[in-house]
Enzyme design. Structure first.
Site, PDB file in Angstrom:
ATOM      1  N   PRO A 183       0.821  -1.221   0.000  1.00  0.00           N
ATOM      2  CA  PRO A 183       0.000   0.000   0.000  1.00  0.00           C
ATOM      3  C   PRO A 183       0.854   1.270   0.000  1.00  0.00           C
ATOM      4  CG  PRO A 183      -0.407  -1.338   1.988  1.00  0.00           C
ATOM      5  CD  PRO A 183       0.614  -2.059   1.181  1.00  0.00           C
ATOM      6  N   ASP A 222      -8.805   1.500 -25.238  1.00  0.00           N
ATOM      7  CA  ASP A 222      -9.264   1.300 -23.861  1.00  0.00           C
ATOM      8  C   ASP A 222      -9.202   2.606 -23.094  1.00  0.00           C
ATOM      9  OD1 ASP A 222      -9.516  -1.402 -24.225  1.00  0.00           O
ATOM     10  OD2 ASP A 222      -7.648  -1.916 -23.205  1.00  0.00           O
ATOM     11  N   ARG A 234      -2.500  -8.979 -21.133  1.00  0.00           N
ATOM     12  CA  ARG A 234      -3.398  -8.696 -22.258  1.00  0.00           C
ATOM     13  C   ARG A 234      -2.793  -7.726 -23.271  1.00  0.00           C
ATOM     14  NH1 ARG A 234      -6.129  -4.006 -21.880  1.00  0.00           N
ATOM     15  NH2 ARG A 234      -7.910  -4.618 -23.146  1.00  0.00           N
ATOM     16  N   GLU A 251       2.008  -7.779   7.900  1.00  0.00           N
ATOM     17  CA  GLU A 251       2.199  -6.330   7.750  1.00  0.00           C
ATOM     18  C   GLU A 251       3.201  -6.004   6.650  1.00  0.00           C
ATOM     19  OE1 GLU A 251       0.230  -4.186   9.868  1.00  0.00           O
ATOM     20  OE2 GLU A 251      -0.640  -6.176  10.165  1.00  0.00           O
TER      21      GLU A 251
HETATM   22  C1  JCH Z   1      -0.454  -6.018   1.913  1.00  0.00           C
HETATM   23  C2  JCH Z   1      -0.891  -4.847   4.979  1.00  0.00           C
HETATM   24  C3  JCH Z   1      -1.218  -3.206   6.686  1.00  0.00           C
HETATM   25  C4  JCH Z   1       0.258  -4.195   4.559  1.00  0.00           C
HETATM   26  C5  JCH Z   1       0.604  -7.344   3.380  1.00  0.00           C
HETATM   27  C6  JCH Z   1       1.258  -7.480   2.170  1.00  0.00           C
HETATM   28  C7  JCH Z   1      -1.591  -3.122  -1.896  1.00  0.00           C
HETATM   29  N1  JCH Z   1      -2.790  -1.277  -3.043  1.00  0.00           N
HETATM   30  C8  JCH Z   1      -2.594  -2.185  -2.038  1.00  0.00           C
HETATM   31  N2  JCH Z   1      -3.382  -2.274  -0.997  1.00  0.00           N
HETATM   32  N3  JCH Z   1      -2.941  -3.224  -0.182  1.00  0.00           N
HETATM   33  C9  JCH Z   1      -1.833  -3.772  -0.716  1.00  0.00           C
HETATM   34  C10 JCH Z   1      -1.026  -4.801  -0.065  1.00  0.00           C
HETATM   35  C11 JCH Z   1       0.025  -5.413  -0.748  1.00  0.00           C
HETATM   36  C12 JCH Z   1       0.853  -6.346  -0.106  1.00  0.00           C
HETATM   37  C13 JCH Z   1       0.610  -6.640   1.261  1.00  0.00           C
HETATM   38  N4  JCH Z   1      -0.437  -6.468   3.206  1.00  0.00           N
HETATM   39  C14 JCH Z   1      -1.347  -6.103   4.253  1.00  0.00           C
HETATM   40  C15 JCH Z   1      -1.630  -4.372   6.043  1.00  0.00           C
HETATM   41  C16 JCH Z   1      -0.075  -2.546   6.266  1.00  0.00           C
HETATM   42  O1  JCH Z   1       0.405  -1.407   6.860  1.00  0.00           O
HETATM   43  C17 JCH Z   1      -0.405  -0.759   7.809  1.00  0.00           C
HETATM   44  C18 JCH Z   1       0.658  -3.033   5.214  1.00  0.00           C
HETATM   45  C19 JCH Z   1      -1.287  -5.113   1.271  1.00  0.00           C
END
Ligand code: JCH
Length: 231
Positions: free
Chosen positions: A86, A170, A155, A113
């Site tokens: 994220p 697209d 794709r 996490e």
């Molecule tokens: C992910 C998480 C709290 C990570 C673990 C690996 C990507 N765009 C997008 N949204 N979420 C992701 C993503 C990608 C990989 C992982 N988590 C869960 C939960 C976190 O920090 C507070 C970080 C989420």
């Protein structure tokens, strides 16, 4: 041939990549896909992949050692390592186009996490490492992000879609439709539940149809995507 390698603790999560369009492309040898279980690279008795975070706080963090074992084996100097998170750079159609021309994409799916940050640091001096986000919401892990990225990239690879012109206009495709989402589309029957297909689409006047579609695209963009703004 574009080769995808995916490393995950949930290999079954990636099973849908073998369906439909992508499944056919893999069967035909147009794309390559291998999914690897991270636990196979953890050598302790319990195949441990997580541990408590340094500095405290909730949840667990993925240990670097199994990632090192897996990535040392899979990466070559031509690989791009893609880590969904994220906190990554937003994934875009332009990036999908760039990836579609590359020979080898390796995806590291985190859980808990996330992955010990030294993994990205370490491999950054060896290959291109992209931390990517799908959007401003938090998933439970990287797997669903990888499903999305692989589908968006695959794709665009010649021979995967089977219909090479339809990728051109697209929504978000660079060039053709400059910062506009696609307008409404219709097919038979001409009347469905009292709703008629816009008459202009059956007029046979292709210049008028193109102008109408452009106007529809601008109106839909203004309503649904004011952030795309300008033109
Ligand atoms: C992910 C998480 C709290 C990570 C673990 C690996 C990507 N765009 C997008 N949204 N979420 C992701 C993503 C990608 C990989 C992982 N988590 C869960 C939960 C976190 O920090 C507070 C970080 C989420």
């Amino acid at each position: 041939m574009l080769k995808f390698d995916v490393i995950t603790v949930f290999p079954e999560y990636l099973a849908p990549l073998r369906l439909s369009l992508l499944g056919r492309a893999i069967e035909d040898g147009v794309l390559g896909l291998d999914v690897h279980d991270l636990r196979d690279f953890a050598h302790d008795k319990h195949q441990t992949v997580d541990d408590a975070p340094y500095g405290g706080g909730p949840g667990m963090v993925m240990k670097p050692e199994p990632w090192g074992e897996a990535l040392d084996q899979l990466l070559t100097p031509e690989s791009v390592l893609i880590i969904p998170t994220p906190s990554g750079r937003p994934f875009t159609q332009a990036q999908a186009q760039e990836y579609s021309a590359m020979p080898h994409l390796v995806f590291a799916c985190g859980r808990y996490e996330g992955i010990d940050s030294r993994v990205a640091s370490h491999y950054s001096s060896k290959v291109r490492v992209d931390e990517v986000s799908l959007g401003d919401y938090v998933l439970a892990g990287g797997e669903v992000a990888v499903l999305t990225i692989v589908e968006a990239v695959a794709r665009l690879v010649p021979g995967v879609l089977g219909n090479e012109v339809s990728v051109q206009d697209d929504s978000f495709a660079q060039g053709a439709m400059e910062n506009l989402v696609e307008g409404p589309v219709f097919t038979r029957p001409p009347v469905w539940r009292e709703l008629e297909v816009p008459e202009i689409l059956t007029s046979g006047d292709h210049a008028k149809i193109a102008a109408w579609r452009h106007l529809q695209a601008m109106q839909k963009t203004a309503i649904n995507r004011p952030d795309l703004a300008d033109s």
